[in-house]
Design an enzyme around this catalytic site. Structure first.
Site, PDB file in Angstrom:
ATOM      1  N   GLY A  37       7.175   0.643  12.572  1.00  0.00           N
ATOM      2  CA  GLY A  37       6.446   0.744  11.385  1.00  0.00           C
ATOM      3  C   GLY A  37       4.973   1.145  11.378  1.00  0.00           C
ATOM      4  O   GLY A  37       4.259   0.936  12.206  1.00  0.00           O
ATOM      5  N   GLY A  39       1.536   1.010   8.956  1.00  0.00           N
ATOM      6  CA  GLY A  39       0.997   0.456   7.541  1.00  0.00           C
ATOM      7  C   GLY A  39      -0.359   0.759   7.654  1.00  0.00           C
ATOM      8  O   GLY A  39      -1.051   1.545   8.030  1.00  0.00           O
ATOM      9  N   ALA A  40      -1.029   0.407   6.134  1.00  0.00           N
ATOM     10  CA  ALA A  40      -2.466   0.909   5.939  1.00  0.00           C
ATOM     11  C   ALA A  40      -3.377   0.353   7.133  1.00  0.00           C
ATOM     12  O   ALA A  40      -4.563   0.948   7.406  1.00  0.00           O
ATOM     13  CB  ALA A  40      -2.930   0.458   4.613  1.00  0.00           C
ATOM     14  N   ASP A 150       1.686 -10.618   0.373  1.00  0.00           N
ATOM     15  CA  ASP A 150       2.254  -9.410   0.273  1.00  0.00           C
ATOM     16  C   ASP A 150       3.748  -9.432   0.406  1.00  0.00           C
ATOM     17  O   ASP A 150       4.397  -8.863   1.367  1.00  0.00           O
ATOM     18  CB  ASP A 150       1.666  -8.553   1.133  1.00  0.00           C
ATOM     19  CG  ASP A 150       1.894  -6.917   1.011  1.00  0.00           C
ATOM     20  OD1 ASP A 150       2.432  -6.610  -0.005  1.00  0.00           O
ATOM     21  OD2 ASP A 150       1.519  -5.951   2.021  1.00  0.00           O
TER      22      ASP A 150
END
Lengths: 319, 245
Positions: A37, A39-40, A150
């Site tokens: 994955g 992400g930011a 989150d």
């Protein structure tokens, strides 16, 4: 200090399979298998190590890695936890290709399926069961003084047999009373104009309600003028959600202080969905009356049957 | 550690400056005075032209801050993230400096063994939560920015939502450029309530020039004015300065 560096970012998101990451401090080696994955704040890879398969998170920011490791360390102290993956290692890797030091940590690799694809495969009846599990995990986390922050389906994994939820990505996990560190607009009560971004248990419970709504409305929607009214209308319009409308609206309005309370009322709604739904704002008068009438008929029918049986019994006794 | 104040300028623009001083120089000036400059570039089409992009990155670099180029739609999420990230970055600089003082050598958090970093990070987190913050928001209202102003307004409300969730106090001030008569116009003086913007925003008109440099200069002096007023009243304040590494 790192100002976001595009070259570094690009490299971190595209580490080729076979790349070997060796820690500068602990000398552990990890061989990249495939990406899990992006992400930011970094990327996660599946990797082979001496201890077997692990998940590795690399980031361009030492701050990100250190804060997440701090949270994972706390989690490992919570007993019997489905809270997060367990932490295995934290180190720096000197990437010779771009001549930079890249901080990373290694954690348990949880083999599972993401929340929504599990529901698609196994059926919607799992939704409320997984949500109950999620609420138990959140209760535990809140008891320890944290808020997950989150919370979204992408961060909830279903693993093992029997299927059990596990929480991933602790980047948003925040001490209660502080400002939520990281969030996703759609699941954020602030975005919907329904509360602050101060971390309290109700913040996570709002996200739980949004996960349930999103599960029944797979296409993502945007906020309109009046967020609360919009969500209420959507809950009303869906058969599954309508059953839990009382619980969902309470979570959306931030009226639950504890995850346990929401869990209890959700369980109650599963078993007595009709009376609960009736107690709170009936969907429409017509439907309401119809339901009531059928209830009366049902009761009358049962009474008549019982009377008949009793008469038969008496008749038998007399003979 | 003593309590201090973080000072930031947040520049929101969609193009290149074409009037007055070099904005990169003005950003460097801000940094020298302990003010971090962050820049958000708002995209029109898929790409920003080369010059604008270079200027956005250049200003942030010189101002010791962070730059990010996004579509108008992502503005809310970005504005709050950039502000928080820049805060952490500055605070980490401060903590690194203190570490250097204690440990003597040229040590920063990144050079500590991983086991020790956790505690340092907790201090940075704690500071980020409690420190006082002053943000001066500088909005480009020239030409094509006009249509994006409603989104900008929403992003600023979102920013105040995020920052007001902290324990520390916040002060906001908003400038737009070009102004009606001058290069830059103050539309909101220092206030803890950014919501006051609602009444001013619809009245904004857009001009032709883009005087980014002069706007930055005025923003810096607005901080100075505040400081000298404070010292007149006799309240002595300490400011965290952006670390030079």
């Amino acid at each position: 200090m790192d100002v976001m560096n595009p070259i570094l970012k690009n490299r971190l998101c595209k580490l080729p399979a076979g790349t070997v990451i060796v820690g500068k401090w602990h000398k552990q080696a990890y061989k990249i298998v495939k990406p899990l994955g992006n992400g930011a704040n970094g990327a996660v890879y599946l990797a082979e190590s001496k201890k077997g398969l692990v998940a590795i998170k690399v980031s361009d920011s030492s701050t990100t890695i250190t804060s997440e490791v701090n949270v994972l360390k706390r989690f490992s102290k919570v007993q019997g936890a489905a809270l997060g993956p367990s932490l295995l290692d934290m180190d720096d890797w000197h990437d010779q290709k771009i001549n930079r030091t890249i901080p990373f940590y290694a954690m348990e690799y949880i083999k599972g399926e993401d929340f929504f694809s599990f529901l698609r495969k196994r059926g919607k009846e799992w939704l409320v069961i997984l949500v109950l599990q999620l609420l138990s995990a959140l209760e535990q986390l809140h008891e320890e003084g944290w808020v997950f922050g989150d919370l979204k389906p992408e961060n909830v994994l279903v693993a093992g047999n029997p299927p059990t939820i596990r929480l991933l990505d602790v980047g948003g996990t925040t001490l209660q009373g502080r400002a939520v560190k990281e969030f996703t607009e759609f699941y954020d009560r602030g975005y919907w104009g329904l509360g602050s971004r101060k971390a309290d248990p109700a913040y996570d419970l709002f996200a739980v309600a949004m996960i349930m709504i999103h599960a029944c409305y797979p296409t993502k929607f945007e906020r309109k003028e009046n967020g609360r009214k919009q969500l209420f209308t959507m809950i009303q319009a869906d058969a599954t959600l309508r059953k839990y409308q009382h619980v969902l609206m309470k979570a959306i309005d931030g009226k639950y202080v504890r995850a346990m309370d929401m869990k209890r009322e959700l369980v109650a709604a599963i078993h007595h969905d009709v009376p609960l739904a009736r107690a709170k704002q009936p969907p429409s008068r017509k439907q309401h009356r119809k339901k009531k009438r059928s209830g009366v008929i049902e009761t009358a029918f049962i009474v008549v049957t019982l009377l008949c049986m009793y008469a038969l019994y008496l008749y038998g006794q007399i003979l | 550690m003593r309590k201090g104040t973080l000072r930031q300028i947040l520049l929101i623009t969609d193009g290149c400056s074409n009037h007055g001083e070099d904005p990169v120089a003005m950003a460097a000036l801000a940094k020298e005075q302990g003010i971090t400059v962050n820049v958000i570039g708002v995209l029109d089409q898929d790409v920003m032209d080369e010059n604008s992009l270079r200027e956005v990155e250049g200003i942030a670099m010189a101002g010791g801050g962070i730059s990010q180029v996004v579509y108008a739609k992502q503005l809310s999420q970005t504005v709050q993230m950039v502000t928080r990230k820049a805060m952490t970055q500055t605070l980490q600089g401060v903590v690194n400096r203190e570490l250097k003082q204690i440990l003597g050598s040229n040590i920063s958090m990144e050079e500590l063994p991983p086991e020790k970093r956790g505690e340092v990070m907790e201090i940075v987190d704690e500071l980020g939560e409690t420190v006082e913050l002053e943000v001066l928001i500088l909005i480009d209202t020239s030409g094509s920015m006009k249509t994006k102003l409603p989104t900008v307004k929403e992003a600023l409300f979102d920013l105040s939502l995020s920052l007001n969730a902290r324990m520390g106090d916040n002060l906001f001030s908003v400038f737009v450029f070009p102004g009606k008569q001058e290069d830059v116009e103050k539309i909101l003086d220092w206030t803890p309530k950014l919501e006051a913007l609602s009444s001013v925003f619809p009245k904004l008109t857009s001009g032709g020039l883009t005087p980014t440099g002069p706007a930055l200069r005025q923003a810096v002096s607005h901080f100075q004015k505040k400081r000298s007023l404070r010292s007149l009243i006799g309240r002595d304040e300490s400011y965290f300065e952006e670390s030079s590494m």
